[in-house]
Design an enzyme around this catalytic site. Structure first.
Site, short mmCIF file in Angstrom:
data_model
loop_
_atom_site.label_atom_id
_atom_site.label_comp_id
_atom_site.label_asym_id
_atom_site.label_seq_id
_atom_site.Cartn_x
_atom_site.Cartn_y
_atom_site.Cartn_z
N TYR A 191 12.84 58.33 69.95
CA TYR A 191 11.73 58.82 69.37
C TYR A 191 11.62 60.20 69.16
O TYR A 191 11.34 60.73 68.11
CB TYR A 191 10.56 58.29 70.22
N LYS A 216 11.35 62.32 65.64
CA LYS A 216 10.08 63.20 65.09
C LYS A 216 10.59 64.59 64.90
O LYS A 216 10.34 65.07 63.94
CB LYS A 216 9.21 62.72 66.09
N1 LIG Z 1 -0.46 56.55 68.46
C1 LIG Z 1 -0.28 57.75 68.98
O1 LIG Z 1 -0.62 58.23 69.86
C2 LIG Z 1 0.89 58.62 68.03
C3 LIG Z 1 1.08 59.75 68.58
C4 LIG Z 1 1.95 60.69 67.72
C5 LIG Z 1 2.62 60.21 66.55
N2 LIG Z 1 2.20 58.90 66.30
C6 LIG Z 1 2.81 58.24 64.97
O2 LIG Z 1 1.80 57.85 64.17
C7 LIG Z 1 2.39 56.70 63.28
C8 LIG Z 1 1.31 55.56 63.50
O3 LIG Z 1 1.45 55.14 64.88
P1 LIG Z 1 0.32 54.06 65.40
O4 LIG Z 1 0.20 54.35 66.44
O5 LIG Z 1 -0.81 53.75 64.44
O6 LIG Z 1 1.17 52.90 65.57
P2 LIG Z 1 0.96 51.30 65.16
O7 LIG Z 1 -0.36 51.06 65.37
O8 LIG Z 1 2.06 50.75 66.08
O9 LIG Z 1 1.17 51.02 63.69
C9 LIG Z 1 2.64 51.18 63.00
C10 LIG Z 1 2.39 50.92 61.72
O10 LIG Z 1 3.73 51.09 60.99
C11 LIG Z 1 4.22 49.90 60.52
N3 LIG Z 1 5.79 49.90 60.56
C12 LIG Z 1 6.51 49.96 61.45
N4 LIG Z 1 7.51 49.80 61.33
C13 LIG Z 1 7.76 49.73 59.82
C14 LIG Z 1 8.82 49.56 59.01
N5 LIG Z 1 10.16 49.42 59.37
N6 LIG Z 1 8.66 49.47 57.61
C15 LIG Z 1 7.31 49.48 57.13
N7 LIG Z 1 6.30 49.61 58.07
C16 LIG Z 1 6.28 49.78 59.47
C17 LIG Z 1 3.55 48.71 61.11
O11 LIG Z 1 3.58 47.56 60.40
P3 LIG Z 1 3.15 46.15 60.76
O12 LIG Z 1 1.66 46.20 61.03
O13 LIG Z 1 3.46 45.33 59.49
O14 LIG Z 1 4.04 45.87 61.99
C18 LIG Z 1 2.05 49.23 61.47
O15 LIG Z 1 1.38 49.11 60.26
C19 LIG Z 1 3.69 56.57 63.73
O16 LIG Z 1 4.78 57.32 63.07
C20 LIG Z 1 3.65 57.23 65.24
O17 LIG Z 1 5.17 57.69 65.54
C21 LIG Z 1 1.26 57.96 66.85
#
Ligand SMILES: NC(=O)c1ccc[n+]([C@@H]2O[C@H](COP(=O)([O-])OP(=O)(O)OC[C@H]3O[C@@H](n4cnc5c(N)ncnc54)[C@H](OP(=O)(O)O)[C@@H]3O)[C@@H](O)[C@H]2O)c1
Length: 248
Positions: free
Chosen positions: A156, A160
């Site tokens: 990861y 990133k």
């Molecule tokens: N949450 C945190 O604390 C955090 C911190 C730092 C960075 N981020 C980053 O922020 C972003 C969103 O995170 P989140 O926490 O909102 O994640 P999440 O709740 O797990 O949602 C992820 C979303 O990405 C979609 N996705 C995953 N793989 C995909 C693919 N191969 N093709 C198309 N869509 C795909 C999923 O689709 P489905 O709904 O269809 O499964 C879902 O809609 C990510 O890049 C994550 O790394 C998050």
């Protein structure tokens, strides 16, 4: 006049969590939104919720961002549906955590293919239309883990950190066409992704956040919309950490 009236935003990973909040925030400020996620049900649900409030503002596209050919087709379909694209938000991301000793090649590839190659695929697909669009913006959702690393997240962190290098190169390549490209690095944000963490770890992490709490999806959506707005015209190639002070 609303901030994003007449603009079209593509949000990957818009089915839930941070991407869902970003897609809804764009629609609330007048944009048309192409909501992309892996599964039909999740992008469909976000688009349905948006259209219930802002009729005709959203369309759902179930596409795997790691699939290069499918993403090139997606670009053509979205331009045919909306006429243009002004804003691309690369937010789709996954984790496959584990210490290196136990990490399988498949865990490495899935994370790199989605989080890093996914952004390459979409930028390739949309760069021509962005170069001709008004106030063109690319925003890549990275992570503080790409800045500081984390035990158990080598895949990861690499994806990133790679996304941050990609952001700066795209910013340099497209600056002549006034397309800005920035990365936003969230800290720990309450979503399905962080809900998976054990309670003990969540408490430990909270202790390392100067502001003392996890962020919300709206904290990320607000900064994303600022970077996408005309007000951010002179910002490019930057990494904006939205992390409660974790990486200061
Ligand atoms: N949450 C945190 O604390 C955090 C911190 C730092 C960075 N981020 C980053 O922020 C972003 C969103 O995170 P989140 O926490 O909102 O994640 P999440 O709740 O797990 O949602 C992820 C979303 O990405 C979609 N996705 C995953 N793989 C995909 C693919 N191969 N093709 C198309 N869509 C795909 C999923 O689709 P489905 O709904 O269809 O499964 C879902 O809609 C990510 O890049 C994550 O790394 C998050």
């Amino acid at each position: 006049m609303q901030r994003f009236e007449g603009k079209v935003a593509v949000v990957t990973g818009g089915g839930r969590g941070i991407g869902g909040a970003i897609a809804k925030a764009f629609a609330a400020e007048g944009a048309k939104v192409a909501v992309v996620s892996r599964s039909e049900s999740s992008c469909g649900k976000t688009a349905e919720e948006i259209n219930a409030e802002y009729p005709g503002a959203a369309k759902a596209y179930a596409v795997d961002v790691a699939d290069h050919a499918a993403v090139q087709e997606l670009g053509k379909t979205i331009v045919a549906d909306f006429g243009t694209v002004n804003i691309l938000v690369n937010n789709a991301g996954v984790t496959r955590d584990g210490l290196l000793m136990r990490m399988k090649e498949e865990d490495w590839m899935t994370v790199l293919d989605t989080n890093l190659k996914g952004a390459f695929n979409t930028v390739k697909s949309f760069m021509r239309v962005l170069m001709k669009a008004e106030d063109p913006r690319i925003i890549n959702i990275a992570s503080v883990i790409g800045l500081i690393g984390n035990a158990g997240q080598a895949n990861y962190a690499a994806s990133k950190a790679g996304l941050i290098g990609f952001t700066k190169s795209v910013a340099r390549e497209l600056a002549g066409r006034k397309v800005t490209c920035n990365a936003l690095a969230p800290g720990f944000i309450t979503t399905d992704m962080t809900d998976e963490l054990p309670e003990k770890l969540r408490e430990e992490v909270k202790g390392s956040i100067p502001l003392g709490e996890f962020g919300s999806v709206s904290d990320i959506a607000k900064v994303t919309l600022f970077l996408a707005s005309p007000d951010a015209r002179y910002i490019t190639g930057q990494v904006v950490a939205v992390d409660g002070g974790m990486t200061m």
